[in-house]
Design a protein around this motif. Structure first.
Motif, PDB file in Angstrom:
ATOM      1  N   MET A   1       0.791  -1.319  -0.123  1.00 59.36           N
ATOM      2  CA  MET A   1       0.399   0.123  -0.265  1.00 59.36           C
ATOM      3  C   MET A   1       0.746   1.205  -0.206  1.00 59.36           C
ATOM      4  N   ASP A   2       2.084   0.822   0.531  1.00 60.79           N
ATOM      5  CA  ASP A   2       2.711   2.353   0.469  1.00 60.79           C
ATOM      6  C   ASP A   2       3.384   2.758  -0.811  1.00 60.79           C
ATOM      7  N   ARG A   3       4.353   1.549  -0.828  1.00 64.38           N
ATOM      8  CA  ARG A   3       4.878   1.583  -2.608  1.00 64.38           C
ATOM      9  C   ARG A   3       3.561   1.662  -3.783  1.00 64.38           C
ATOM     10  N   LYS A   4       2.687   0.839  -3.793  1.00 60.18           N
ATOM     11  CA  LYS A   4       1.681   0.805  -4.736  1.00 60.18           C
ATOM     12  C   LYS A   4       0.973   1.807  -4.803  1.00 60.18           C
ATOM     13  N   GLY A   5       0.663   1.931  -3.710  1.00 59.24           N
ATOM     14  CA  GLY A   5      -0.969   2.558  -3.877  1.00 59.24           C
ATOM     15  C   GLY A   5      -1.703   1.839  -3.147  1.00 59.24           C
ATOM     16  N   ARG A   6      -2.860   2.484  -2.305  1.00 60.66           N
ATOM     17  CA  ARG A   6      -3.916   1.280  -1.631  1.00 60.66           C
ATOM     18  C   ARG A   6      -4.794   0.932  -2.065  1.00 60.66           C
ATOM     19  N   VAL A   7      -5.259   0.851  -3.404  1.00 61.37           N
ATOM     20  CA  VAL A   7      -6.018   0.335  -4.213  1.00 61.37           C
ATOM     21  C   VAL A   7      -5.262  -1.078  -4.950  1.00 61.37           C
ATOM     22  N   TRP A   8      -4.355  -0.764  -4.718  1.00 62.49           N
ATOM     23  CA  TRP A   8      -3.366  -2.719  -5.304  1.00 62.49           C
ATOM     24  C   TRP A   8      -3.503  -3.660  -4.007  1.00 62.49           C
ATOM     25  N   VAL A   9      -4.547  -2.828  -2.781  1.00 59.98           N
ATOM     26  CA  VAL A   9      -4.568  -3.620  -1.906  1.00 59.98           C
ATOM     27  C   VAL A   9      -5.989  -4.165  -1.431  1.00 59.98           C
ATOM     28  N   ALA A  10      -6.737  -2.577  -1.256  1.00 60.50           N
ATOM     29  CA  ALA A  10      -7.818  -2.993  -1.440  1.00 60.50           C
ATOM     30  C   ALA A  10      -8.501  -3.653  -2.190  1.00 60.50           C
ATOM     31  N   VAL A  11      -9.018  -3.424  -3.553  1.00 67.34           N
ATOM     32  CA  VAL A  11      -9.728  -4.322  -4.607  1.00 67.34           C
ATOM     33  C   VAL A  11      -8.984  -5.616  -4.498  1.00 67.34           C
ATOM     34  N   PRO A  12      -7.806  -6.199  -4.364  1.00 66.41           N
ATOM     35  CA  PRO A  12      -7.528  -7.427  -4.391  1.00 66.41           C
ATOM     36  C   PRO A  12      -8.240  -8.424  -2.420  1.00 66.41           C
ATOM     37  N   SER A  13      -8.162  -7.420  -2.156  1.00 69.79           N
ATOM     38  CA  SER A  13      -8.700  -7.743  -0.380  1.00 69.79           C
ATOM     39  C   SER A  13     -10.420  -8.416  -0.439  1.00 69.79           C
ATOM     40  N   MET A  14     -10.486  -6.875  -1.131  1.00 69.33           N
ATOM     41  CA  MET A  14     -12.340  -7.538  -1.312  1.00 69.33           C
ATOM     42  C   MET A  14     -13.083  -8.469  -1.867  1.00 69.33           C
ATOM     43  N   ALA A  15     -12.037  -8.895  -3.719  1.00 69.72           N
ATOM     44  CA  ALA A  15     -12.320  -9.467  -4.792  1.00 69.72           C
ATOM     45  C   ALA A  15     -11.836 -11.033  -4.069  1.00 69.72           C
ATOM     46  N   LEU A  16     -11.013 -11.423  -3.693  1.00 68.83           N
ATOM     47  CA  LEU A  16     -10.690 -12.907  -2.466  1.00 68.83           C
ATOM     48  C   LEU A  16     -12.203 -12.776  -2.001  1.00 68.83           C
ATOM     49  N   MET A  17     -11.996 -12.091  -0.836  1.00 69.86           N
ATOM     50  CA  MET A  17     -13.168 -12.197  -0.359  1.00 69.86           C
ATOM     51  C   MET A  17     -14.353 -12.483  -0.441  1.00 69.86           C
ATOM     52  N   GLY A  18     -14.947 -11.660  -1.895  1.00 69.83           N
ATOM     53  CA  GLY A  18     -16.160 -12.074  -2.425  1.00 69.83           C
ATOM     54  C   GLY A  18     -15.717 -13.118  -3.195  1.00 69.83           C
ATOM     55  N   ILE A  19     -15.264 -13.139  -3.518  1.00 73.07           N
ATOM     56  CA  ILE A  19     -15.272 -14.610  -4.570  1.00 73.07           C
ATOM     57  C   ILE A  19     -14.640 -16.068  -3.231  1.00 73.07           C
ATOM     58  N   SER A  20     -14.486 -16.282  -2.671  1.00 73.15           N
ATOM     59  CA  SER A  20     -14.701 -17.471  -1.672  1.00 73.15           C
ATOM     60  C   SER A  20     -16.070 -17.121  -0.934  1.00 73.15           C
TER      61      SER A  20
END
Length: 398
Positions: free
Chosen positions: A274-293
């Motif tokens: 999140m610090d190096r790439k940006g917040r969205v690089w973690v926010a979207v995968p985190s919720m997408a993984l939980m949603g798919i799971s």
């Protein structure tokens, strides 16, 4: 922090004890009592529904106390806010230990939730003020991860003491842990802000902050609400679906525990991304993984398939550790920060309260599998909302 030092010279290790120590201890205290609260209520003559309501009082106490907590923190400062929260929590825990009836016990549980709101808001504001923006996500992820470690360890410590002295032992574990958290906050010096001297202008009101930042609250804030709804629901769906598959409680506990262990292992790397790439690089995968799971969970048919899905949920939730706090810190103004974070946490708690309620309602009207799948769609919606708004509302601090 040395006034002449560059922000790039700042190290999280330099504030590890004052920033993260109280949170670890507070988490251990909370973790020790959470599994015991419904059992204590039942011992006092409560029905199953009444015991569930008593457990919910923690969340209700936190929800209604977020805005008052922001005013307290703004007036007295972050360090004193944490000390005051520890004192209130100690009073509430002693009320629970010596309660002679369900009403007294319920009041104690409600006050624990209120103290938690003050403590959580004060520690977030404390860290936001002390850490340079380029380390912010790592700091918030670590803060969230340390709290989860405490919540994970608390029940085991509580179980050991309960074995020795009975059910009240869990509350005494919490008393010792919370007293330690308060002592750390009291004896350690205030952290020096990395962002210069605070403004001397009059403090803005909660209403004025809501109006001034309404676009953030109605965009990213909605995403935060959805994130909290999915996170709170995930704690319920694994044991419920395991029960529907006919798995015994021991297997269910192992699956739940392994999911929690994965959750705890990935918080720091996620903060670094999140610090190096940006917040969205973690926010979207985190919720997408939980949603798919969650969408996959109704398709599981046994312990192994459920374990794999639960591990994926734990990984998705773990990489999102500190996400809500990081976004709140990013968008909060320097002047009126505590009040802004109070509103932010209020939105988060609304989501946290509504998630299990939506799941319960859909399960009652349709089926459990439908309710779990609908929660998965909420996760994908959260990924879409954050993916669309986070890069546009405010650049990631460099």
């Amino acid at each position: 922090m040395n006034k002449n030092a560059s922000p790039r010279d700042f190290s999280l290790w330099s504030i590890a004890v004052p920033a993260f120590g109280p949170s670890l201890l507070f988490g251990i205290g909370e973790g020790a009592i959470l599994p015991i609260i419904p059992l204590s209520a039942r011992d006092m003559g409560s029905s199953l529904a009444g015991a569930a309501l008593v457990v919910a009082l923690i969340g209700i106490g936190s929800l209604v106390s977020n805005i008052p907590a922001s005013l307290i923190t703004a007036k007295f400062g972050e360090r004193l806010g944490m000390v005051g929260a520890a004192v209130l929590s100690l009073i509430a825990l002693l009320l629970c230990v010596f309660a002679t009836g369900l009403l007294q016990f319920g009041v104690g549980i409600f006050l624990i939730g209120a103290a938690s709101a003050v403590f959580n808001l004060a520690r977030q504001s404390y860290l936001t003020e002390a850490v340079p923006p380029f380390l912010r996500a790592r700091a918030m992820s670590t803060l969230g991860g340390v709290g989860r470690i405490g919540l994970f360890a608390g029940p085991f410590i509580g179980a050991l003491v309960i074995h020795l002295v009975g059910l009240a032992g869990a509350y005494w574990v919490a008393v010792v842990a919370v007293a330690g958290a308060g002592a750390l906050a009291w004896w350690l010096p205030d952290l020096v802000s990395s962002q210069g001297a605070p403004s001397a202008a009059p403090m803005p009101t909660v209403r004025s902050l809501m109006l001034a930042h309404r676009k953030v609250f109605l965009t990213v804030g909605i995403g935060v609400l959805l994130v909290s709804a999915v996170r709170s629901s995930r704690q319920v769906v694994v044991p419920l679906w395991a029960d529907s598959l006919g798995l015994n409680p021991a297997v269910t506990s192992v699956i739940y525990g392994l999911s929690g262990a994965i959750d705890m292992l990935v918080f720091y790397p996620a903060g670094k991304v999140m610090d190096r790439k940006g917040r969205v690089w973690v926010a979207v995968p985190s919720m997408a993984l939980m949603g798919i799971s969650l969408l996959l969970m109704p398709l599981t048919t046994g312990a192994l398939s459920l374990l794999l899905v639960a591990l994926l949920i734990g990984f998705g939730n773990g990489i999102g550790s500190g996400l809500i706090m990081t976004l709140g810190a990013d968008y909060s103004p320097r002047h009126g920060r505590a009040q802004f974070l109070g509103i932010w946490r209020f939105l988060s708690d609304i989501g946290g309260s509504s998630g299990p309620a939506i799941l319960a309602g859909l399960t009652a009207v349709v089926t459990l599998s439908f309710g779990i799948a609908a929660t998965g769609l909420l996760g994908l919606s959260a990924a879409a909302v954050l993916g669309y708004w986070v890069p546009r509302n405010k650049p990631v601090p460099r």
